[in-house]
Design a protein around this motif. Structure first.
Motif, short mmCIF file in Angstrom:
data_model
loop_
_atom_site.label_atom_id
_atom_site.label_comp_id
_atom_site.label_asym_id
_atom_site.label_seq_id
_atom_site.Cartn_x
_atom_site.Cartn_y
_atom_site.Cartn_z
N UNK A 124 3.66 3.99 10.22
CA UNK A 124 4.05 5.40 10.19
C UNK A 124 5.43 5.68 10.78
N UNK A 125 5.76 5.06 11.89
CA UNK A 125 7.04 5.33 12.55
C UNK A 125 8.12 4.33 12.14
N UNK A 126 7.73 3.08 11.98
CA UNK A 126 8.70 2.04 11.65
C UNK A 126 9.13 2.05 10.19
N UNK A 127 8.15 1.99 9.29
CA UNK A 127 8.44 1.95 7.85
C UNK A 127 8.28 3.30 7.15
N UNK A 128 7.73 4.29 7.85
CA UNK A 128 7.53 5.64 7.30
C UNK A 128 6.64 5.64 6.06
N UNK A 129 5.52 4.91 6.17
CA UNK A 129 4.51 4.91 5.11
C UNK A 129 3.15 5.15 5.76
N UNK A 130 2.14 5.56 4.98
CA UNK A 130 0.81 5.74 5.57
C UNK A 130 0.24 4.41 6.05
N UNK A 131 -0.50 4.48 7.13
CA UNK A 131 -1.16 3.28 7.64
C UNK A 131 -1.86 3.58 8.94
N UNK A 132 -3.16 3.30 9.01
CA UNK A 132 -3.93 3.58 10.20
C UNK A 132 -5.04 2.56 10.34
N UNK A 133 -5.14 1.97 11.53
CA UNK A 133 -6.20 1.00 11.78
C UNK A 133 -7.56 1.70 11.90
N UNK A 134 -7.57 3.00 12.17
CA UNK A 134 -8.84 3.72 12.27
C UNK A 134 -9.31 4.20 10.89
N UNK A 135 -8.39 4.31 9.94
CA UNK A 135 -8.74 4.69 8.57
C UNK A 135 -7.99 3.77 7.60
N UNK A 136 -8.43 2.51 7.50
CA UNK A 136 -7.71 1.53 6.68
C UNK A 136 -7.50 1.96 5.24
N UNK A 137 -8.44 2.73 4.68
CA UNK A 137 -8.32 3.14 3.27
C UNK A 137 -7.07 3.97 2.99
N UNK A 138 -6.47 4.51 4.01
CA UNK A 138 -5.32 5.40 3.82
C UNK A 138 -3.98 4.66 3.89
N UNK A 139 -3.99 3.35 3.76
CA UNK A 139 -2.75 2.59 3.85
C UNK A 139 -1.86 2.81 2.63
N UNK A 140 -0.59 2.49 2.82
CA UNK A 140 0.39 2.63 1.75
C UNK A 140 0.14 1.62 0.63
N UNK A 141 0.47 2.01 -0.58
CA UNK A 141 0.40 1.09 -1.72
C UNK A 141 1.80 0.76 -2.22
N UNK A 142 2.79 0.89 -1.34
CA UNK A 142 4.16 0.58 -1.72
C UNK A 142 4.59 -0.74 -1.09
N UNK A 143 5.39 -1.47 -1.85
CA UNK A 143 6.06 -2.66 -1.33
C UNK A 143 7.37 -2.18 -0.69
N UNK A 144 7.70 -2.76 0.44
CA UNK A 144 8.93 -2.43 1.16
C UNK A 144 9.83 -3.66 1.08
#
Length: 194
Positions: free
Chosen positions: A135-155
């Protein structure tokens, strides 16, 4: 007869123009990539400094994901094969479910996609680190408490550790653009050789 020659000439001219590759626009430098560290599927420490001088594709996933992750990692597997002869390409897949994704699970998952551990790193880090990095480093969705909400983008990172693009893993055209971006970044000068 003359008309046939004109049509044939126009067809040859059109084919010649159509086959020329249009030059790719230069990829902008979006920002410096954040530093990160973790433990690989081989239980070795890894730091993003190891990517210096390499072109890298970073993504977020988790092994029990039945949604976009299989598509994302299948496409990375294809890219790994396409760039097998390029020693300066790396792939880094970071789990957003580090509590469940043990090194053993990551190794089995990596094997399923034919990942070469020296080229495609499967990484785990603390839940707080994962969330900050996404969220702060790459500015994409990502949460260890809600893994389903992770980003689907390649950086995509260049050899100097700059973020040069975000590409949707679920869009075939963007995956092709990613492939072109990797070729382009490989041909930029290597800072290690200056």
């Amino acid at each position: 007869m003359r008309r046939a020659w004109v049509v044939l000439g126009m067809a040859v001219l059109w084919l010649g123009c159509a086959q020329r590759e249009t030059p790719q626009p230069e990829l902008p430098i979006l920002k410096k990539a954040p530093e990160f560290a973790g433990i690989t599927a081989q239980e070795q420490p890894f730091h993003s400094r190891e990517l210096q001088g390499k072109v890298a594709v970073v993504s977020f996933f988790f092994t029990s994901c039945t949604g976009p992750c299989p598509v994302m990692n299948s496409r990375l597997s294809v890219l790994q094969a396409q760039f097998a002869e390029e020693p300066d390409v790396r792939f880094v897949s970071i789990t957003v479910d580090p509590e469940r994704d043990t090194p053993e699970r990551l190794r089995a998952y990596a094997q399923r996609y034919g990942a070469k551990p020296e080229r495609w790193i499967f990484l785990r880090m603390s839940p707080d680190s994962v969330e900050w990095l996404a969220t702060k480093g790459f500015h994409v969705p990502g949460s260890a408490t809600q893994p389903d909400l992770h980003s689907t983008r390649y950086i995509v990172l260049d050899r100097r550790g700059n973020i040069r693009g975000y590409f949707s893993a679920l869009d075939e055209q963007q995956v092709q653009q990613l492939e072109q971006a990797l070729h382009q970044l490989l041909h930029e000068s290597n800072p290690a050789t200056r």
